[in-house]
Write a protein that holds these residues in place. Structure first.
Motif, PDB file in Angstrom:
ATOM      1  N   HIS A  42      -5.494  15.764  15.934  1.00 33.59           N
ATOM      2  CA  HIS A  42      -6.187  17.151  16.211  1.00 33.59           C
ATOM      3  C   HIS A  42      -4.854  17.859  16.473  1.00 33.59           C
ATOM      4  N   LEU A  43      -4.926  19.086  15.735  1.00 34.45           N
ATOM      5  CA  LEU A  43      -3.998  19.875  15.420  1.00 34.45           C
ATOM      6  C   LEU A  43      -4.001  21.041  16.682  1.00 34.45           C
ATOM      7  N   LYS A  44      -2.865  21.244  16.921  1.00 31.98           N
ATOM      8  CA  LYS A  44      -2.776  22.253  18.188  1.00 31.98           C
ATOM      9  C   LYS A  44      -1.493  23.320  17.909  1.00 31.98           C
ATOM     10  N   LEU A  45      -1.690  24.527  18.059  1.00 30.47           N
ATOM     11  CA  LEU A  45      -0.661  25.477  17.972  1.00 30.47           C
ATOM     12  C   LEU A  45      -0.291  26.048  19.192  1.00 30.47           C
ATOM     13  N   LEU A  46       1.096  26.004  19.291  1.00 26.79           N
ATOM     14  CA  LEU A  46       2.036  26.477  20.752  1.00 26.79           C
ATOM     15  C   LEU A  46       2.206  27.943  20.741  1.00 26.79           C
ATOM     16  N   GLU A  47       2.489  28.557  21.411  1.00 21.09           N
ATOM     17  CA  GLU A  47       2.806  29.729  21.733  1.00 21.09           C
ATOM     18  C   GLU A  47       3.831  30.337  20.791  1.00 21.09           C
ATOM     19  N   ASP A  48       4.896  29.498  20.467  1.00 21.55           N
ATOM     20  CA  ASP A  48       5.880  29.803  19.424  1.00 21.55           C
ATOM     21  C   ASP A  48       5.121  29.406  18.130  1.00 21.55           C
ATOM     22  N   PRO A  49       5.160  30.245  17.269  1.00 21.87           N
ATOM     23  CA  PRO A  49       4.460  30.072  15.812  1.00 21.87           C
ATOM     24  C   PRO A  49       5.468  29.331  14.872  1.00 21.87           C
ATOM     25  N   ARG A  50       6.634  29.252  15.477  1.00 18.47           N
ATOM     26  CA  ARG A  50       7.588  28.347  14.511  1.00 18.47           C
ATOM     27  C   ARG A  50       7.596  26.780  15.019  1.00 18.47           C
ATOM     28  N   SER A  51       6.376  26.287  15.758  1.00 19.19           N
ATOM     29  CA  SER A  51       6.443  25.028  16.173  1.00 19.19           C
ATOM     30  C   SER A  51       4.656  24.577  16.399  1.00 19.19           C
ATOM     31  N   PHE A  52       4.586  23.492  16.329  1.00 19.96           N
ATOM     32  CA  PHE A  52       3.244  23.191  16.627  1.00 19.96           C
ATOM     33  C   PHE A  52       3.192  21.645  16.924  1.00 19.96           C
ATOM     34  N   MET A  53       1.803  21.285  17.604  1.00 22.67           N
ATOM     35  CA  MET A  53       1.666  19.958  18.284  1.00 22.67           C
ATOM     36  C   MET A  53       0.508  19.212  17.410  1.00 22.67           C
ATOM     37  N   LEU A  54       0.518  17.874  17.555  1.00 26.74           N
ATOM     38  CA  LEU A  54      -0.718  17.033  17.087  1.00 26.74           C
ATOM     39  C   LEU A  54      -1.030  16.048  18.212  1.00 26.74           C
ATOM     40  N   ALA A  55      -2.261  15.698  18.396  1.00 24.08           N
ATOM     41  CA  ALA A  55      -2.771  15.033  19.574  1.00 24.08           C
ATOM     42  C   ALA A  55      -3.320  13.983  18.981  1.00 24.08           C
ATOM     43  N   PHE A  56      -3.429  12.531  19.390  1.00 27.99           N
ATOM     44  CA  PHE A  56      -4.083  11.285  18.772  1.00 27.99           C
ATOM     45  C   PHE A  56      -4.850  10.730  20.111  1.00 27.99           C
ATOM     46  N   GLN A  57      -6.060  10.593  19.655  1.00 29.07           N
ATOM     47  CA  GLN A  57      -6.775   9.729  20.529  1.00 29.07           C
ATOM     48  C   GLN A  57      -6.892  10.545  21.912  1.00 29.07           C
ATOM     49  N   PRO A  58      -7.210  11.790  22.055  1.00 27.54           N
ATOM     50  CA  PRO A  58      -7.077  12.477  23.379  1.00 27.54           C
ATOM     51  C   PRO A  58      -8.102  12.107  24.264  1.00 27.54           C
ATOM     52  N   GLU A  59      -9.074  11.338  24.059  1.00 26.69           N
ATOM     53  CA  GLU A  59     -10.116  11.072  24.813  1.00 26.69           C
ATOM     54  C   GLU A  59      -9.827   9.732  25.377  1.00 26.69           C
ATOM     55  N   ASP A  60      -8.898   9.074  25.005  1.00 27.88           N
ATOM     56  CA  ASP A  60      -8.589   7.726  25.575  1.00 27.88           C
ATOM     57  C   ASP A  60      -7.153   7.823  26.174  1.00 27.88           C
ATOM     58  N   GLU A  61      -7.475   7.961  27.586  1.00 31.73           N
ATOM     59  CA  GLU A  61      -6.285   7.736  28.734  1.00 31.73           C
ATOM     60  C   GLU A  61      -5.205   7.080  28.192  1.00 31.73           C
ATOM     61  N   LYS A  62      -5.691   5.953  27.828  1.00 27.87           N
ATOM     62  CA  LYS A  62      -4.575   4.513  27.784  1.00 27.87           C
ATOM     63  C   LYS A  62      -3.860   4.638  26.382  1.00 27.87           C
ATOM     64  N   ASN A  63      -4.411   5.472  25.390  1.00 27.41           N
ATOM     65  CA  ASN A  63      -3.873   5.359  24.112  1.00 27.41           C
ATOM     66  C   ASN A  63      -3.428   6.706  23.464  1.00 27.41           C
ATOM     67  N   LEU A  64      -3.515   7.818  24.405  1.00 31.67           N
ATOM     68  CA  LEU A  64      -3.507   9.148  23.891  1.00 31.67           C
ATOM     69  C   LEU A  64      -2.069   9.290  23.657  1.00 31.67           C
ATOM     70  N   GLY A  65      -1.725  10.408  23.069  1.00 27.65           N
ATOM     71  CA  GLY A  65      -0.556  10.765  22.453  1.00 27.65           C
ATOM     72  C   GLY A  65      -0.348  11.974  21.998  1.00 27.65           C
ATOM     73  N   LEU A  66       0.872  12.684  21.949  1.00 30.36           N
ATOM     74  CA  LEU A  66       1.363  14.072  21.573  1.00 30.36           C
ATOM     75  C   LEU A  66       2.566  13.808  20.708  1.00 30.36           C
ATOM     76  N   SER A  67       2.682  14.784  19.484  1.00 24.08           N
ATOM     77  CA  SER A  67       3.881  14.738  19.024  1.00 24.08           C
ATOM     78  C   SER A  67       4.213  16.267  18.642  1.00 24.08           C
ATOM     79  N   PHE A  68       5.315  16.559  18.458  1.00 25.13           N
ATOM     80  CA  PHE A  68       5.731  17.913  18.483  1.00 25.13           C
ATOM     81  C   PHE A  68       6.875  18.290  17.175  1.00 25.13           C
ATOM     82  N   TYR A  69       6.611  19.351  16.504  1.00 24.99           N
ATOM     83  CA  TYR A  69       7.175  19.495  15.410  1.00 24.99           C
ATOM     84  C   TYR A  69       7.710  21.168  15.371  1.00 24.99           C
ATOM     85  N   ALA A  70       8.905  21.454  14.544  1.00 18.15           N
ATOM     86  CA  ALA A  70       9.368  22.873  14.475  1.00 18.15           C
ATOM     87  C   ALA A  70       9.853  22.972  13.075  1.00 18.15           C
TER      88      ALA A  70
END
Length: 202
Positions: free
Chosen positions: A118-146
């Motif tokens: 799942h793709l998410k944009l942060l306030e800074d347009p030079r960076s972004f996040m992506l989320a994995f399995q956000p509905e699963d508390e035991k397996n969720l994850g976030l990654s950050f890119y710039a």
């Protein structure tokens, strides 16, 4: 099983109104041509926080990583070329991501399993996040890119707030170390003309 596209991609997100990272919504937004054009180019994997054991193990192996996105607007795909420093050596991979425009997600098929981000944009347009399995508390994850390995404290702060907002701790974040990069001196940015020629082949 290492999932490098997740960690250096693994980058990916729709262009929509930037949201307060202290109150991040993981619900994806539709992906448009503008989104894909914005994604085109070079990105750096900065860090991630994973509870899924498989993804966490893959993240722990990456010392530094960067990648190039080459979107195909007509086929809803993205050619991904990534360079990762793992175990003190440079590893190069080329693969293709699928774009789910309506769902606002990107995915990669590995064997008989398809992994979604799942793709998410942060306030800074030079960076972004992506989320994995956000509905699963035991397996969720976030990654950050710039768009640069030299991220500011403000950019890091946005990511940390996002991690906390989904119920994770800052202590769960794993960061890369650009000083350990071994791929930069070896890689050559692929020519866009070559990429377009490959995409136009029948």
């Amino acid at each position: 099983m290492a999932l490098p596209w997740i960690l250096t991609v693994l980058s990916l997100l729709p262009l929509f109104e930037a949201q307060n990272p202290a109150n991040v919504s993981i619900t994806a937004m539709p992906i448009t041509n503008a989104t894909l054009n914005w994604l085109a180019g070079k990105w750096f994997y900065i860090g991630s926080a994973f509870r899924n054991p498989e993804y966490k193990q893959a993240a722990e192996q990456i010392q530094a990583a960067f990648f190039y996105f080459y979107p195909n607007l007509t086929e809803d795909t993205i050619l991904l070329r990534e360079y990762q420093t793992m175990e003190d050596r440079c590893v190069y991979n080329s693969s293709q991501l699928r774009v789910q425009r309506k769902n606002g997600t990107l995915s990669k098929l590995e064997g008989d399993k398809e992994h979604f981000a799942h793709l998410k944009l942060l306030e800074d347009p030079r960076s972004f996040m992506l989320a994995f399995q956000p509905e699963d508390e035991k397996n969720l994850g976030l990654s950050f890119y710039a768009d640069s390995p030299d991220v500011s404290q403000e950019q890091i702060g946005e990511f940390q707030k996002a991690v906390i907002s989904v119920g994770m701790k800052k202590s769960e974040i794993m960061y890369t170390d650009w000083k350990k990069d071994l791929c930069g001196p070896l890689q050559r940015q692929p020519e866009l003309r070559e990429m377009k020629a490959e995409e136009e082949k029948p």
